[in-house]
Design a protein around this motif. Sequence first.
Motif, short mmCIF file in Angstrom:
data_model
loop_
_atom_site.label_atom_id
_atom_site.label_comp_id
_atom_site.label_asym_id
_atom_site.label_seq_id
_atom_site.Cartn_x
_atom_site.Cartn_y
_atom_site.Cartn_z
N ILE A 48 -5.03 0.83 1.24
CA ILE A 48 -5.23 1.23 2.64
C ILE A 48 -4.18 0.59 3.53
O ILE A 48 -3.61 1.24 4.41
N GLU A 49 -3.90 -0.68 3.30
CA GLU A 49 -2.89 -1.39 4.10
C GLU A 49 -1.50 -0.77 3.92
O GLU A 49 -0.79 -0.54 4.90
N ILE A 50 -1.12 -0.48 2.69
CA ILE A 50 0.20 0.11 2.43
C ILE A 50 0.30 1.49 3.08
O ILE A 50 1.29 1.80 3.73
N LEU A 51 -0.72 2.33 2.91
CA LEU A 51 -0.68 3.67 3.49
C LEU A 51 -0.64 3.64 5.02
O LEU A 51 0.04 4.45 5.64
N GLY A 52 -1.37 2.72 5.61
CA GLY A 52 -1.43 2.63 7.07
C GLY A 52 -0.11 2.27 7.72
O GLY A 52 0.09 2.52 8.90
N ARG A 53 0.79 1.68 6.96
CA ARG A 53 2.10 1.29 7.49
C ARG A 53 3.17 2.36 7.32
O ARG A 53 4.30 2.18 7.77
N GLN A 54 2.84 3.46 6.67
CA GLN A 54 3.84 4.47 6.34
C GLN A 54 4.09 5.42 7.52
O GLN A 54 3.16 5.88 8.16
N PRO A 55 5.36 5.72 7.77
CA PRO A 55 5.68 6.71 8.81
C PRO A 55 5.43 8.13 8.28
O PRO A 55 5.39 8.38 7.08
N GLU A 56 5.27 9.06 9.20
CA GLU A 56 4.94 10.44 8.87
C GLU A 56 5.93 11.07 7.89
O GLU A 56 5.54 11.73 6.93
N GLU A 57 7.23 10.86 8.13
CA GLU A 57 8.23 11.50 7.26
C GLU A 57 8.14 11.02 5.82
O GLU A 57 8.41 11.76 4.89
N ARG A 58 7.73 9.79 5.63
CA ARG A 58 7.58 9.27 4.26
C ARG A 58 6.33 9.86 3.59
O ARG A 58 6.36 10.20 2.42
N VAL A 59 5.25 9.94 4.34
CA VAL A 59 4.00 10.48 3.79
C VAL A 59 4.16 11.94 3.39
O VAL A 59 3.63 12.37 2.36
N LYS A 60 4.93 12.69 4.16
CA LYS A 60 5.04 14.14 3.95
C LYS A 60 6.13 14.56 2.97
O LYS A 60 6.17 15.71 2.57
N SER A 61 7.01 13.66 2.57
CA SER A 61 8.09 14.06 1.66
C SER A 61 7.77 13.66 0.22
O SER A 61 7.05 12.70 -0.03
N LEU A 62 8.31 14.42 -0.71
CA LEU A 62 8.08 14.12 -2.13
C LEU A 62 8.72 12.80 -2.53
O LEU A 62 8.12 12.01 -3.28
N THR A 63 9.92 12.53 -2.04
CA THR A 63 10.56 11.26 -2.38
C THR A 63 9.82 10.10 -1.72
O THR A 63 9.70 9.03 -2.32
N GLY A 64 9.32 10.33 -0.52
CA GLY A 64 8.52 9.30 0.15
C GLY A 64 7.24 9.01 -0.59
O GLY A 64 6.83 7.85 -0.73
N ARG A 65 6.61 10.03 -1.09
CA ARG A 65 5.37 9.87 -1.88
C ARG A 65 5.64 9.02 -3.12
O ARG A 65 4.87 8.13 -3.46
N GLU A 66 6.76 9.28 -3.78
CA GLU A 66 7.13 8.49 -4.96
C GLU A 66 7.43 7.04 -4.57
O GLU A 66 7.06 6.12 -5.27
N ASP A 67 8.08 6.84 -3.42
CA ASP A 67 8.33 5.47 -2.93
C ASP A 67 7.01 4.75 -2.66
O ASP A 67 6.87 3.56 -2.99
N ILE A 68 6.07 5.45 -2.07
CA ILE A 68 4.75 4.86 -1.80
C ILE A 68 4.06 4.49 -3.12
O ILE A 68 3.51 3.41 -3.26
N ARG A 69 4.14 5.38 -4.11
CA ARG A 69 3.52 5.11 -5.41
C ARG A 69 4.15 3.86 -6.05
O ARG A 69 3.45 3.00 -6.58
N ARG A 70 5.47 3.76 -5.98
CA ARG A 70 6.15 2.57 -6.55
C ARG A 70 5.76 1.30 -5.79
O ARG A 70 5.59 0.24 -6.40
N THR A 71 5.61 1.41 -4.47
CA THR A 71 5.17 0.25 -3.68
C THR A 71 3.77 -0.18 -4.11
O THR A 71 3.50 -1.37 -4.25
N PHE A 72 2.88 0.80 -4.31
CA PHE A 72 1.54 0.49 -4.82
C PHE A 72 1.64 -0.26 -6.14
O PHE A 72 0.98 -1.28 -6.33
N LEU A 73 2.43 0.28 -7.05
CA LEU A 73 2.55 -0.30 -8.39
C LEU A 73 3.04 -1.74 -8.32
O LEU A 73 2.42 -2.64 -8.89
N GLU A 74 4.13 -1.98 -7.61
CA GLU A 74 4.69 -3.33 -7.51
C GLU A 74 3.71 -4.30 -6.85
O GLU A 74 3.51 -5.42 -7.34
#
Length: 132
Positions: free
Chosen positions: A79-105
């Motif tokens: 929840i904390e990681i998602l709440g810090r994400q800007p709209e363009e990152r949430v809506k793009s495929l590459t941004g989604r993958e970046d978010i997933r990698r951030t979760f993993l790390e």
Amino acid sequence: MICICLTLFSALNSHSFAQEAQGKQFAYFGLEPDIVTNYLGTSNRKLGYVRITIELMLEDVDDLELADHHSPLLRATAIEILGRQPEERVKSLTGREDIRRTFLETMRKLMKQETGSNMIKDVIFTKYIYYG
């Protein structure tokens, strides 16, 4: 055709035997219920929301109990990681993958601190819906 199927079956079988020989079997743990939270819109007045379903791929079946015990911490981190994400990152495929990698790390580091083990092998989004 039969030769190809037998070769494929043999390769899959040898992989599972090798995994069992090491004494480890991968397991999956779902963070239930779905994570639903806001993300930052393009303007300060606009918020969007995102809803995701997360499955954690664990290194070993024996880690399921630890994942369950630490699930509140893992959910709060998501929840904390998602709440810090800007709209363009949430809506793009590459941004989604970046978010997933951030979760993993981040989740790997947390579990290493809490359990002394790198128990999380991967993070999988099985549902990813955004609005805003």
